[in-house]
Design a protein around this motif. Structure first.
Motif, short mmCIF file in Angstrom:
data_model
loop_
_atom_site.label_atom_id
_atom_site.label_comp_id
_atom_site.label_asym_id
_atom_site.label_seq_id
_atom_site.Cartn_x
_atom_site.Cartn_y
_atom_site.Cartn_z
N ASN A 26 0.83 -1.21 0.00
CA ASN A 26 0.00 0.00 0.00
C ASN A 26 0.86 1.25 0.00
O ASN A 26 0.52 2.26 -0.61
CB ASN A 26 -0.92 0.00 1.22
N GLU A 27 1.99 1.18 0.73
CA GLU A 27 2.86 2.35 0.81
C GLU A 27 3.57 2.61 -0.51
O GLU A 27 3.91 3.74 -0.83
CB GLU A 27 3.87 2.16 1.94
N LYS A 29 2.29 1.87 -3.45
CA LYS A 29 1.34 2.28 -4.46
C LYS A 29 1.33 3.80 -4.61
O LYS A 29 1.42 4.52 -3.63
CB LYS A 29 -0.08 1.82 -4.08
N LYS A 30 1.14 4.24 -5.83
CA LYS A 30 0.98 5.68 -6.07
C LYS A 30 -0.45 6.09 -5.73
O LYS A 30 -1.38 5.30 -5.82
CB LYS A 30 1.27 6.01 -7.53
N ASP A 31 -0.60 7.35 -5.32
CA ASP A 31 -1.93 7.89 -5.08
C ASP A 31 -2.54 8.38 -6.37
O ASP A 31 -1.83 8.84 -7.28
CB ASP A 31 -1.87 9.05 -4.08
N VAL A 33 -5.12 11.20 -6.88
CA VAL A 33 -5.87 12.25 -6.17
C VAL A 33 -6.90 12.84 -7.12
O VAL A 33 -6.56 13.48 -8.12
CB VAL A 33 -4.93 13.35 -5.65
N SER A 58 -10.91 13.41 1.65
CA SER A 58 -9.66 13.57 2.39
C SER A 58 -9.50 14.96 3.02
O SER A 58 -8.93 15.09 4.09
CB SER A 58 -8.46 13.29 1.48
N ALA A 77 -8.99 3.55 -10.15
CA ALA A 77 -7.90 3.37 -9.19
C ALA A 77 -7.58 1.89 -9.01
O ALA A 77 -6.41 1.50 -8.90
CB ALA A 77 -8.27 4.00 -7.85
N ARG A 82 -3.79 1.88 -7.88
CA ARG A 82 -3.40 3.09 -7.15
C ARG A 82 -4.29 3.28 -5.93
O ARG A 82 -5.41 2.78 -5.88
CB ARG A 82 -3.52 4.33 -8.04
N ASN A 83 -3.78 4.02 -4.95
CA ASN A 83 -4.58 4.39 -3.78
C ASN A 83 -5.45 5.60 -4.12
O ASN A 83 -4.91 6.64 -4.50
CB ASN A 83 -3.67 4.73 -2.60
N VAL A 85 -7.56 8.85 -3.54
CA VAL A 85 -7.74 9.96 -2.61
C VAL A 85 -8.70 10.94 -3.29
O VAL A 85 -8.47 11.34 -4.42
CB VAL A 85 -6.41 10.67 -2.30
N ASP A 104 -4.58 15.19 -8.98
CA ASP A 104 -3.99 14.57 -10.17
C ASP A 104 -4.94 14.61 -11.36
O ASP A 104 -4.51 14.76 -12.50
CB ASP A 104 -3.61 13.12 -9.88
#
Length: 512
Positions: A26-27, A29-31, A33, A58, A77, A82-83, A85, A104
């Protein structure tokens, strides 16, 4: 026993390893947004409870968003690994937020018009709609089937959208000033200010579902609005520099069938049943959103006024410096004139421009230049209110100081006080006492005027109300609730200021 312990240890270690691996994945992974309004049902609207469809906002803790755009964002996503947000941003602030790097992509029911294409890129379409008109059921236009049937009518549309550009196609139309939200369009037609407004079919369906006295006018094939192919579609907005992301989104969209997209929209229209609420049900359902909005409004007003007051003392000191050519040297004279000019320019600049313009320039301008993790809409809003308030209170104090006998300053200086000490101990206390009603009024102004900060995504009371209106398409009830809240806040403030005035004057407090 030893085998059992061994098995337990292995299970615990395996579970820990899987958890750590999942967290690490998870860390890495790209967000993604995503920016949207959270007030544009059925594409997106705010909800206050968790569900299989709702997703947390968020930049508005405790709030969630549902709608077609949300489900599409989740699908994209997931496909792109991707995560997700999601940030809630007012319509006019979406493109600036994208270009400044705050988000994004824009997934907010936005059509790829030629004007927008000059600023950002767009993906392939993710939904295709039909342009319709919304009128009152008892209107003469309710049975219309052709655009010519609206000859001479009063028509309105949302500001900054394709639909406003289409209105001139109606002969002899009274093209009314566009409004900033669909809830306002609904109110305009309901109160007979307008005969109709232009919308896309899914939004019109949500509006009519919420307002049974309205109906949708669909045009016969070839007798409706003339528009470009791209004008009846909605796409994902992407920065011009993010070509790789654009290709990735188009690739993900190609895996989602048209049937799936239409099913998602139908389900979103059905789920949007927020309108069937009376005033008490509405308060109960959205009480957390109203409370959050009140908290942010009070925070902005209190910090903004106190911070502005402290900064205004410095501004007044700088602006009221007196040049003594006999005692001051060249450097000191230059410093006084320079700092006095800077203070004057500052006051003129912040008093001469609206706070909403300052917010747009200040927030997105800093975003474009610096990458600051703490530069959120709320932190930027607090600074903007402080800077704006300081300019007004500085002039209030300067006028109050001018009413004080100049002999008091001269007497203080003759007793050996420096100019700073004379101001702090002699002049400022009297000036503040005289200016207390005006400073209290400035606090009340901040309670109300901070509503303009919704343009950069600050969830104050006004913005919270707009999100409720966007979910229910009920303009009157939520704003009546908000008006009462504002009246209570300003009324309590007025009583507090009155108490301080009477206390300073040594009188008994007069209760309202």
């Amino acid at each position: 026993m030893k085998k059992l312990v061994t098995i337990l240890i292995v299970l615990i270690m395996s579970t820990t390893l899987i958890a750590c691996t999942t967290q690490a994945n998870n860390e890495t992974k790209k967000d993604l947004v995503v920016g949207l309004e959270a007030a544009y049902a059925p594409f997106n609207w705010t909800v206050t409870s968790v569900s299989d469809y709702a997703y947390p906002i968020s930049n508005q803790p405790g709030s969630y968003v549902d709608g077609y755009d949300v489900q599409m964002s989740k699908e994209l996503a997931n496909i792109m690994d991707r995560n997700l947000v999601i940030k809630a941003i007012e319509w006019d602030g979406l493109i600036p937020a994208l270009n400044s790097g705050e988000i994004d992509v824009i997934i907010a029911g936005m059509s790829p018009t030629s004007e927008r294409k000059l600023q950002i890129n767009f993906s392939d379409e993710y939904y295709r709609s039909e342009i319709v008109m919304v009128v009152k059921k008892d209107s003469n236009y309710a049975s219309a089937t052709k655009l010519t049937d609206f000859n001479g009518s009063k028509v309105v549309a949302q500001r900054g959208t394709l639909y406003d550009d289409l209105i001139p196609q109606i002969e002899n139309v009274v093209h009314q000033t566009p409004l900033d939200a669909y809830s306002n369009l609904v109110a305009s037609v309901m109160t007979n200010v307008s005969d109709a407004f232009v919308a896309e079919l899914p939004v019109a369906e949500s509006v009519v579902k919420s307002n049974p006295s309205l109906t949708i006018v669909k045009f016969e094939q070839g007798f409706g609005f003339t528009s470009e192919e791209s004008d009846i579609t909605v796409s994902v907005g992407v920065r011009k520099s993010d070509t790789e992301l654009l290709d990735e989104i188009n690739s993900a969209l190609s895996t989602i069938s048209v049937e799936t997209r239409n099913e998602m929209m139908t389900a979103a229209v059905i789920r949007n049943n927020e309108s069937e609420l009376n005033i008490f049900d509405l308060i109960g359902k959205y009480v957390s959103l109203f409370i959050q909005g009140v908290g942010v409004t009070l925070l902005l007003a209190i910090i903004g006024t106190l911070g502005g007051f402290i900064l205004s003392l410095i501004l007044v000191w700088l602006k009221t410096q007196i040049v003594d050519k006999k005692r001051d040297g060249f450097i000191r004279i230059l410093f006084k004139r320079l700092t006095s000019s800077i203070a004057t320019i500052y006051i003129v600049l912040f008093r001469g421009t609206p706070m909403i313009v300052q917010a747009m320039i200040f927030y997105y301008g800093v975003k474009l230049i610096f990458d600051l993790s703490w530069w959120t809409p709320l932190s930027a809003g607090l600074i903007i209110v402080v800077l704006n308030t300081a300019a007004y209170i500085a002039e209030i104090l300067r006028g109050s100081m001018n009413a004080i006998d100049k002999g008091q300053m001269e007497a203080a200086r003759s007793l050996g006080f420096s100019r700073v000490k004379s101001l702090l101990y002699i002049v400022y206390p009297q000036a503040i006492k005289n200016a207390l009603p005006a400073i209290g009024n400035e606090f009340i102004v901040n309670l109300k005027d901070t509503a303009v900060l919704s343009v950069i995504g600050v969830l104050d009371l006004f913005n919270a109300t707009r999100q409720v209106v966007g979910a229910t398409y009920d303009t009157v009830t939520p704003f009546v609730i908000t008006a009462i809240i504002y009246l209570v806040l300003t009324g309590v403030t007025s009583l507090a200021v009155n108490y301080l005035e009477n206390r300073q004057a040594g009188k008994e407090v007069k209760h309202a």
